[in-house]
Motif scaffolding. Structure first.
Motif, PDB file in Angstrom:
ATOM      1  N   LEU A  60       0.813  -1.222   0.000  1.00  0.00           N
ATOM      2  CA  LEU A  60       0.000   0.000   0.000  1.00  0.00           C
ATOM      3  C   LEU A  60       0.843   1.267   0.000  1.00  0.00           C
ATOM      4  O   LEU A  60       0.345   2.349  -0.319  1.00  0.00           O
ATOM      5  N   GLY A  61       2.104   1.142   0.367  1.00  0.00           N
ATOM      6  CA  GLY A  61       2.940   2.331   0.545  1.00  0.00           C
ATOM      7  C   GLY A  61       3.016   2.689   2.021  1.00  0.00           C
ATOM      8  O   GLY A  61       2.148   2.324   2.830  1.00  0.00           O
ATOM      9  N   ILE A  62       4.068   3.429   2.369  1.00  0.00           N
ATOM     10  CA  ILE A  62       4.336   3.725   3.778  1.00  0.00           C
ATOM     11  C   ILE A  62       3.160   4.442   4.434  1.00  0.00           C
ATOM     12  O   ILE A  62       2.638   5.431   3.909  1.00  0.00           O
ATOM     13  N   ASP A  63       2.748   3.930   5.585  1.00  0.00           N
ATOM     14  CA  ASP A  63       1.740   4.514   6.473  1.00  0.00           C
ATOM     15  C   ASP A  63       0.298   4.415   5.975  1.00  0.00           C
ATOM     16  O   ASP A  63      -0.627   4.802   6.701  1.00  0.00           O
ATOM     17  N   VAL A  64       0.084   3.888   4.780  1.00  0.00           N
ATOM     18  CA  VAL A  64      -1.303   3.692   4.321  1.00  0.00           C
ATOM     19  C   VAL A  64      -1.986   2.653   5.206  1.00  0.00           C
ATOM     20  O   VAL A  64      -3.170   2.777   5.521  1.00  0.00           O
ATOM     21  N   GLY A  65      -1.238   1.655   5.638  1.00  0.00           N
ATOM     22  CA  GLY A  65      -1.798   0.636   6.527  1.00  0.00           C
ATOM     23  C   GLY A  65      -2.298   1.221   7.839  1.00  0.00           C
ATOM     24  O   GLY A  65      -3.306   0.773   8.385  1.00  0.00           O
ATOM     25  N   ARG A  66      -1.596   2.234   8.353  1.00  0.00           N
ATOM     26  CA  ARG A  66      -2.061   2.911   9.575  1.00  0.00           C
ATOM     27  C   ARG A  66      -3.437   3.529   9.341  1.00  0.00           C
ATOM     28  O   ARG A  66      -4.336   3.429  10.182  1.00  0.00           O
ATOM     29  N   ALA A  67      -3.566   4.202   8.203  1.00  0.00           N
ATOM     30  CA  ALA A  67      -4.824   4.877   7.889  1.00  0.00           C
ATOM     31  C   ALA A  67      -5.962   3.875   7.727  1.00  0.00           C
ATOM     32  O   ALA A  67      -7.072   4.089   8.231  1.00  0.00           O
ATOM     33  N   VAL A  68      -5.693   2.767   7.047  1.00  0.00           N
ATOM     34  CA  VAL A  68      -6.702   1.720   6.862  1.00  0.00           C
ATOM     35  C   VAL A  68      -7.120   1.145   8.212  1.00  0.00           C
ATOM     36  O   VAL A  68      -8.312   0.984   8.509  1.00  0.00           O
ATOM     37  N   GLY A  69      -6.139   0.840   9.054  1.00  0.00           N
ATOM     38  CA  GLY A  69      -6.437   0.277  10.374  1.00  0.00           C
ATOM     39  C   GLY A  69      -7.237   1.227  11.236  1.00  0.00           C
ATOM     40  O   GLY A  69      -8.153   0.813  11.965  1.00  0.00           O
ATOM     41  N   ALA A  70      -6.906   2.514  11.183  1.00  0.00           N
ATOM     42  CA  ALA A  70      -7.643   3.510  11.970  1.00  0.00           C
ATOM     43  C   ALA A  70      -9.102   3.577  11.550  1.00  0.00           C
ATOM     44  O   ALA A  70      -9.998   3.695  12.385  1.00  0.00           O
ATOM     45  N   LYS A  71      -9.332   3.521  10.258  1.00  0.00           N
ATOM     46  CA  LYS A  71     -10.711   3.561   9.751  1.00  0.00           C
ATOM     47  C   LYS A  71     -11.508   2.353  10.228  1.00  0.00           C
ATOM     48  O   LYS A  71     -12.671   2.465  10.622  1.00  0.00           O
ATOM     49  N   GLU A  72     -10.882   1.188  10.200  1.00  0.00           N
ATOM     50  CA  GLU A  72     -11.575  -0.065  10.529  1.00  0.00           C
ATOM     51  C   GLU A  72     -11.702  -0.303  12.028  1.00  0.00           C
ATOM     52  O   GLU A  72     -12.523  -1.118  12.462  1.00  0.00           O
TER      53      GLU A  72
END
Length: 507
Positions: A60-72
């Motif tokens: 996903l690219g750096i830190d996109v996973g953080r954003a996805v996890g926060a949303k979920e």
């Protein structure tokens, strides 16, 4: 309050189990593993440990996973970790407690890293610069760039999930929104950080990870400038810029051809002005122009007695305005800039004049060694270095036209405009942009010899006005760079998956 722990992971099979086991020590409501582009057993391990796994085949690219996890996440508190650094759960607890006690964001306190007797990393330089430009001196070098950090779910929603993928931008939004941000604990994720491919691959002479994080900070500055104006809401001081608009129309232009001129702004410099002029003349300068910047009578009298051309303004013009006026009046092929309060020996001035005579367009003071002598790095030095990194001239380090002495060739003024000298960092960026040679040619210590003035002191625990003004100058220079490139200053975003990010705030 329910706790959600978010851990992005890509091929972290060797470490993910230990990361999860420590996270479980906090008794979280859920642990979310955002597995993206993994080709090993990361997902299997996470599922076997009863984590919720959100899986993407592609990176996903750096830190996109953080954003996805926060949303979920379903929890009221979000704690962010990485999949490659196990951290004992007792060290994580202060971040959770900070949110429980009413903070919106809890950062890892990495201020200690700048007190080591080594040069600050470029990323730390940018973190410090951004926090000071945001007038959050208390945050020092502490940033959402580093894990562990925590925030409330409400804060994440208010910042915008998409924006969490650019941590400095998220922090800027939070600061401008008035959120409560603290750094309750220090966890060493610097010496324990695993070397990755992004640390080895170079882009424009920088590791790709560093290039990306610099771009993230420029994007954050871009947001700040859009919200607060081209100086980011930082003071311009009592500068009378409009004086130059009027004055330039009537000023004497370059008429007689001489080799060297010098421009010396003065205020109350009766103790030093004669010595300054004497050394400048010994260096070989033919034309010496003193600009009285609301100066006292004795200073003006002494300057005239030394045979200088004196332009006497009975009121203060503000910082650097006299430089521009003096340059307009000067006739030299090369113009040397010094101040009226620091006597610099002729032999220390000649390298700047000689560099200009040899064709170096802008010859600046080489203060690079001070990065090895003073710890932590001062916020002004950080801003200088950050700007030169943004201008892709990391070789210039902290060496800019903000510091005297420096010398500039006539053709530079004619191209970038005399008025740009009012904001020295902007003038330097313009000189670089137009392809002029800019070099640090000689070291003159004007740091430890600098006289402490009223505007150097804190008032009501705020930044000294001189510091804020110089930070504002660098913000203005960054504004120009951004206008000429893009919101990231032309730096990489590491291929972040924008499609995934767009869905976060649209669902």
């Amino acid at each position: 309050m329910k706790l959600s722990i978010i851990i992005p992971a890509c091929d972290e099979g060797d470490t993910i189990a230990n990361v999860i086991k420590e996270a479980k020590g906090l008794n979280p409501f859920e642990i979310i593993i955002v597995a993206n582009g993994s080709t090993d057993n990361t997902e299997e391990i996470a599922r076997s440990l009863n984590c919720r796994v959100i899986s993407f085949e592609e990176k996903l690219g750096i830190d996109v996973g953080r954003a996805v996890g926060a949303k979920e996440a379903k929890g009221d508190i979000l704690l962010f970790l990485d999949g490659d650094i196990p951290i004992h759960h007792t060290k994580l607890r202060p971040f959770v407690k900070a949110i429980q006690s009413g903070q919106d964001i809890a950062l890892n306190n990495l201020s200690w890293t700048l007190y080591r007797k080594v040069r600050a990393h470029f990323v730390a330089v940018w973190k410090l610069t951004l926090n000071f430009m945001l007038k959050r001196e208390d945050l020092h070098v502490n940033s959402l760039v580093a894990i562990p950090h925590a925030m409330s779910k409400k804060a994440a929603e208010r910042i915008g999930y998409k924006n969490l993928a650019v941590p400095p931008l998220a922090q800027t939004i939070a600061v401008l929104a008035g959120m409560k941000i603290s750094a309750p604990a220090a966890v060493d994720v610097v010496t324990t950080n695993k070397i990755k491919a992004t640390h080895r691959t170079l882009i424009d002479g920088l590791p790709s990870s560093t290039n990306l994080i610099i771009g993230d900070h420029i994007e954050a500055i871009s947001y700040l400038l859009n919200e607060k104006g081209k100086r980011g809401g930082l003071t311009d001081g009592p500068r009378k810029r409009s004086v130059l608009d009027h004055y330039g129309k009537f000023a004497r232009r370059w008429r007689k051809k001489i080799k060297y001129s010098a421009v010396i702004p003065v205020g109350e410099e009766k103790e030093t002005i004669m010595g300054v002029i004497e050394e400048v003349r010994k260096a070989g300068v033919e034309e010496i122009i003193v600009i009285g910047n609301g100066a006292d009578r004795e200073t003006i009298k002494k300057a005239r007695s030394m045979g200088a051309i004196v332009l006497d303004f009975p009121y203060s013009l503000g910082h650097n305005v006299p430089r521009a006026i003096g340059a307009i009046h000067s006739n030299g092929e090369v113009c040397l800039f010094v101040d009226g309060d620091i006597v610099i020996k002729a032999e220390e001035l000649r390298p700047f004049l000689e560099a200009g005579a040899k064709g170096i367009h802008v010859a600046v003071n080489d203060l690079d060694s001070f990065l090895d002598r003073f710890h932590p790095i001062h916020c002004i030095s950080a801003a200088k270095q950050a700007l030169m990194l943004a201008a892709k001239r990391q070789d210039l380090s902290i060496n800019t036209m903000t510091a005297i002495p420096h010398a500039i060739r006539r053709e530079v003024f004619e191209k970038i405009g005399y008025e740009t000298l009012i904001v020295p960092p902007l003038a330097q960026v313009l000189a670089i942009e137009h392809g002029f040679s800019v070099e640090a040619v000689h070291e003159v210590d004007v740091i430890t010899t600098n006289r402490i003035r009223k505007d150097h002191k804190k008032l009501n625990n705020n930044l000294p006005s001189s510091t804020e003004r110089i930070l504002g100058d660098h913000a203005e220079a960054l504004h120009h760079l951004i206008q000429k490139t893009d919101k990231r200053g032309g730096f990489t975003d590491g291929g972040r998956n924008q499609e995934v990010l767009e869905r976060l705030d649209n669902t």
